[in-house]
Scaffold this motif. Structure first.
Motif, short mmCIF file in Angstrom:
data_model
loop_
_atom_site.label_atom_id
_atom_site.label_comp_id
_atom_site.label_asym_id
_atom_site.label_seq_id
_atom_site.Cartn_x
_atom_site.Cartn_y
_atom_site.Cartn_z
N CYS A 1 -13.57 43.62 -69.36
CA CYS A 1 -13.78 44.08 -68.02
C CYS A 1 -15.00 43.45 -67.61
CB CYS A 1 -13.73 45.60 -67.78
SG CYS A 1 -13.92 46.07 -66.46
N THR A 2 -15.27 43.04 -66.27
CA THR A 2 -16.49 42.50 -65.79
C THR A 2 -16.52 43.01 -64.67
OG1 THR A 2 -15.97 40.21 -66.72
CG2 THR A 2 -17.96 40.49 -65.24
N LEU A 3 -17.89 43.86 -64.28
CA LEU A 3 -18.42 44.46 -63.15
C LEU A 3 -19.35 43.54 -62.25
CD1 LEU A 3 -18.84 48.25 -64.36
CD2 LEU A 3 -16.87 47.34 -63.30
N ARG B 1 -17.37 51.87 -52.59
CA ARG B 1 -15.91 51.74 -52.82
C ARG B 1 -15.76 50.75 -53.88
NH1 ARG B 1 -10.96 49.43 -48.55
NH2 ARG B 1 -9.56 49.51 -50.18
N VAL B 2 -14.51 50.92 -54.90
CA VAL B 2 -14.26 50.30 -56.18
C VAL B 2 -13.36 49.29 -55.79
CG1 VAL B 2 -13.97 50.31 -58.66
CG2 VAL B 2 -15.59 51.83 -57.51
N MET C 1 -21.91 49.87 -50.14
CA MET C 1 -21.87 48.92 -51.45
C MET C 1 -20.40 48.72 -52.19
SD MET C 1 -24.72 48.10 -52.18
CE MET C 1 -26.36 48.52 -51.18
N ARG C 2 -19.93 47.50 -52.52
CA ARG C 2 -18.75 47.34 -52.84
C ARG C 2 -18.80 46.93 -54.38
NH1 ARG C 2 -18.58 46.01 -47.46
NH2 ARG C 2 -16.83 46.12 -46.46
N ILE D 1 -13.73 53.64 -63.16
CA ILE D 1 -14.92 53.17 -62.80
C ILE D 1 -15.76 53.94 -61.79
CG2 ILE D 1 -15.77 50.96 -61.54
CD1 ILE D 1 -13.49 49.58 -62.57
N LYS D 2 -15.01 54.54 -60.87
CA LYS D 2 -15.80 55.38 -59.80
C LYS D 2 -16.31 56.41 -60.50
CE LYS D 2 -13.96 58.38 -57.70
NZ LYS D 2 -13.99 59.98 -57.70
N ASP D 3 -15.70 57.25 -61.38
CA ASP D 3 -16.29 58.33 -62.14
C ASP D 3 -17.40 57.93 -63.02
OD1 ASP D 3 -14.03 60.03 -60.96
OD2 ASP D 3 -12.92 60.09 -62.73
#
Length: 384
Positions: free
Chosen positions: A149-151, A93-94, A138-139, A113-115
């Motif tokens: 943008c930070t992941l 999940r994002v 996983m989150r 982001i999911k794609d």
């Protein structure tokens, strides 16, 4: 190898989280409103998940880019090496948080982001993970500013204030990490008398009992990092065993609770039992705070009483708060009393001048912690 982590926490408790992180060995600590960024190895991340009483999560920084459009954020998600850390059989999940972002739709950004993540898996493994919005393995968290943008990959899973027990639910819950922070703000120390006279589901009592016996708050639960492909399971088990050994043996504690509602008292007893405590260690009674007698000459009294957005009507509360003030003056000399409230008007009805007002957040509620230091008086021997 040093990694970069970020831990959100209730606003107002950042310094207590910094103190914890320093004890765990963190370096390059930077504080922001509502959280702390820091560096360290994986054992630091494990210990923070397991032992922090204040952190809400431990997020591992896995990517960052400057952007002008969603396409550049997609490219960051695609280039991040997700397949090194988990498999396409694990669900995802994002989550996206943005401050001053020019992007028009956070939902569309979340989808990009999911794609990118799923396309990465398709390229590397030929498969893609599925989305699970309820209980993902996983989150993935994205923090977006006006130009970056930070992941992050969430190492915690469920938020850390979910300690892994507490089966009984009641209205108006107080998050566990906020309760622990209030105990620290009060200056209460294990071994001192502690009372919550409106104990609800017993959150203050459980946190105080765990602190008294050196019980790490995460010992009763699992964490997302245990599912990471690169998690060193043997080393993690050694860290967990080391923390487990710090737990003290069962003993009677000077911790007391009361509530006017028998259902709430039963819920507190159920939650204490789930956390490994019984009535010989923490004493709970059914009683109105107005009628309650102090269990000792002095101590710390902390509670999350009713206020306007919660359980009672405004007229009822307007009548009740002056009675509470009279009770504090007449019965609680020698005690330091702390009340958490999201209503700034009702505490004025207590009729006492607060020696301190500390801004705190209880979830989305903007609250104040009111401190009343009552002058010492005569001894009382009964708790009834």
């Amino acid at each position: 190898m040093s990694e970069t982590f970020f831990s959100p926490c209730p606003r107002g408790l950042e310094q207590f989280l910094v103190d914890e992180l320093r004890r765990f060995g963190a370096h390059d600590i930077e504080t922001v409103h509502g959280g702390v960024q820091y560096g360290g190895d994986w054992q630091l991340a494990w210990r923070t998940n397991l032992e922090s009483r204040i952190a809400t999560r431990v997020l591992w920084k896995v990517g960052r880019t400057r952007y002008r459009s969603e396409d550049e954020i997609y490219k960051l998600a695609y280039a991040t090496t997700w397949a090194k850390w988990f498999t396409p059989e694990q669900t995802i999940r994002v989550y996206v948080t943005a401050i001053k972002s020019p992007l028009k739709s956070l939902n569309f950004t979340t989808l990009k982001i999911k794609d990118g993540l799923c396309d990465h898996f398709r390229t590397v493994t030929g498969k893609r993970p599925s989305v699970n919005t309820e209980a993902p393995d996983m989150r993935i968290h994205a923090f977006i500013t006006e130009d970056s943008c930070t992941l992050y990959l969430d190492t915690s899973g469920e938020p850390l204030y979910k300690r892994g027990f507490k089966p009984a639910k009641v209205e108006a819950p107080l998050k566990e990490n906020l309760a622990a922070g209030i105990l620290l703000l009060s200056g209460w120390q294990p071994g001192q008398n502690f009372l919550d006279p409106m104990c609800g589901s017993g959150t203050f009592l459980v946190e105080a009992a765990q602190m008294s016996l050196g019980i790490a708050p995460g010992l009763g639960r699992s964490f997302a990092f245990e599912k990471f492909r690169h998690c060193e399971q043997a080393a993690w088990k050694r860290v967990r065993a080391m923390v487990q050994q710090q737990r003290k043996g069962a003993q009677a504690l000077p911790i007391f609770g009361a509530d006017i509602d028998p259902y709430q008292v039963a819920a507190t007893e159920e939650n204490l039992a789930a956390a490994g405590f019984d009535h010989t260690q923490v004493e709970i009674v059914v009683n109105d705070v107005i009628d309650l007698e102090p269990p000792a000459d002095e101590g710390v009294w902390a509670s999350n009483p009713p206020y306007g957005v919660r359980l009672s009507t405004g007229d009822e509360l307007a009548e009740w708060y002056p009675k509470l003030g009279d009770t504090l003056k007449k019965k609680w000399a020698g005690w330091n009393c702390y009340l958490l409230s999201a209503d700034t008007e009702l505490p004025k009805l207590i009729g006492l001048r607060a020696s301190k007002k500390t801004p705190l957040m209880n979830g989305d509620l903007d609250c104040r912690l009111y401190e009343y230091k009552m002058l010492a008086g005569s001894a009382r021997e009964t708790f009834r």
